[in-house]
Enzyme design. Sequence first.
Site: not given
Length: 772
Positions: A317, A724
Amino acid sequence: MSNSIINTPISSPIVHESAALHVTGQAVYVDDMPLPSNSVHIAIGLSHVSHGKLNSIFVDEALLAPGVVAVLSAADIPGQNDCSPVMGDDPIFAKNKVMYNGQAIFAVVADSRVAARSAVELVKVDITPLPAVITIEQAIKQRSFLENPMCLTAGKPEAEFDSSLIQIDGELVVGGQEHFYLEGQAAIAQPLENGGIKLSVSSQHPSEIQHKVAEMLGISYVDVEVEVRRMGGGFGGKESQSNLAACIAALAAQKTGFPARLVYDRDDDMRLTGKRHDAKLIYKAGFDADGRIKSLILDQYFRCGMSYDLSKAIAIRALTHADNAYYIPNSRLRAFLCKTHTVSNTAFRGFGGPQGMIGIERIMDQIATRLGRDPLEIRKVNYYPDYGSGNFQCTPYGQIVKDGILNTLTDQLIVSANYLDRRKEIDLYNKSSPIKRRGLGFVPVKFGISFNRTMLNQAGALVHVYTDGSVHLNHGGTEMGQGLHTKVIQIVADVFGLDVSRVRISNTTTGKVPNTSATAASSGTDLNGMAALRAAETIKLRMADYLAKLYQSCADDIDFSSGSVILPSGQSLSFSEAVNQCHMGRISLSSTGFYSTPEIHWDDNSLTGSPYYYFAYGVALSEVIVDTLTGESRVLRADILHDAGHSINPALDKGQVEGGFVQGVGWLTTEELMYDDRGALMTHAPSTYKIPACSDRPKELRVSLYDGEGNQSETIHRSKAVGEPPLMLGISAFSAISDAIRGCAKSAVFPKLDAPATAERILMTIQEHKTL
Ligand code: MTE
Ligand code: MOS
């Protein structure tokens, strides 16, 4: 997916389903659950050595202590001594060797928590210390990595860098972050007949706990049931890190035959559990005269700790967010997984995205300084195009950005936050203020939504309609304060045209929805909301079909709204009457629903694909003030425009944006994890580890949600995940601090500032900088 129902609960700012319980103290957490009087309590014995040979554990004295029932260690585990999420490399109890200071070696089981805690001191552990690798620097020097670096190359990075007109390079050290969930790790295990175990835990991932406990005890998954009512915060820290508490509680229950409770003390929690990975970024980048990036060469080093945990996925990520909002035609991005004798670092809101993005944001500020241009202009020059332009560009990992809206968001925020005037005003202020200096920082966020690992993007739900017309609902997601249950209730209430008060979600349990993914990657509502929608629609269809037959009409024309079922003739039944008629007609009023995200794909070997179903976007402008004599800083004002698509619940979504932003600012300003030379965590309590307090939030925090246009994907009610992405908007505060410091030097040099920008670090940077 119609939104046509009047009084639809979709898009309403409905209060959190547990809000009243939270504020009145009635919400039940694991430590509040009543247990029978024969229950036992557990305290864990932690290693005080970072790396060593574990020779022996002497338990005799502890066993004689009042109230002590048992002392458990690796030798007591009948099955696998492992609680890792992926790689099988996290022992429940250390065996033969210890790998970090804070590692669990044994557990005392006693009739009270106090008795268990006191007896921990009576167990003698003999360890021969071995040389330890603690820091990223040491790991690099000693080539201590979990595996070879992952490398993502696009275009001709070296050649394009060499031929760029303007070249910059630099390094950035970014600190880790403790989750500081208000409720610590906690588990209750109750022995069942036939050797089974039932667990109540505070975890984002009940299915994984089911698996780990079963494998530890050598029993089948079917013999372990795991339930979660709610967490007092998770933030990624309960994705894999709750496994240990659950395993130890289950082992104690199985060994003693009594219900067992384990609730970590805060200091133990901070020493035992993994945190956000701290990282070191080393980069060089080539630009043209307009500040347009040509090539990026970036190495990311992550302190993973003693095992993998989720580090690989986190690094992926980070790699796939190293571009953030910017089209970078040529890049070589590498991620190094440093293996150290420290706690195994783990998921934390953003999951590597924050470490990925801060690098390129720093680079944008640096190139702006070099060119003497406004950093906002440089960012805009490099943006991926908006979807409306008809122009599409590709990320370094091969995904085409089809839903860009950052140009629009940025233009809106520039106006609403009055950027240009404030920039001038701040420049003027700084000219006349030698001690206190202000700074502005603007940062965009583009965050990919979906688990990178395609297989995890699935969810299930189970809906029951009772004959009084009330609805009971379960899905695979867990509630950690983010409001997932509230949103899923809204979704199901909307299907039946009911008021949200008629729909109830009880504990998430492996007994009702099996084989679930963690509630993570911000996709809780995307996945579980869709599964619940499908379950509810299945029941509604069955009801409509039956009623259509009964009343000789067409099922499609039967309308469920405002608590009623309205037939094409105009005749109206209350929802409970309609349910009753279906029940009398022997129609099933219960259904499962399942969803898996379409279109996405990813190749772990080549690090390419289209891993994200869509991107969530946001922009933030932070204004800070820095005292150049003390290094103290404050965020005075933050303006945020965030994209939650067509928000299912704007109140909850705004709350997520505010909370995420403040948590991001905490990560980059006050929250500092300090280890001593021997790898002992020195900041293991709120006395030394500084999370933002209420008084630290910006005096003016102006959060707006974007109107949701531009969502190109068939998400649940066209909403977007919001858990997030806003955390990374906090990078704007770091950028603003750097901006405030920048003016302290005589010439236009870029300050060398690492994160977190604590008062101490700001002061040191200013001192160094003033002489330049
Ligand atoms: N919000 C609250 N109040 N508490 C939390 O623990 N966790 C965050 C975010 N928001 C968290 C939170 C993290 S790390 C994630 S991945 C998402 O919520 C998970 O929930 P969602 O998928 O339902 O958004
Ligand atoms: Mo969140 S870090 O994906 O639990």
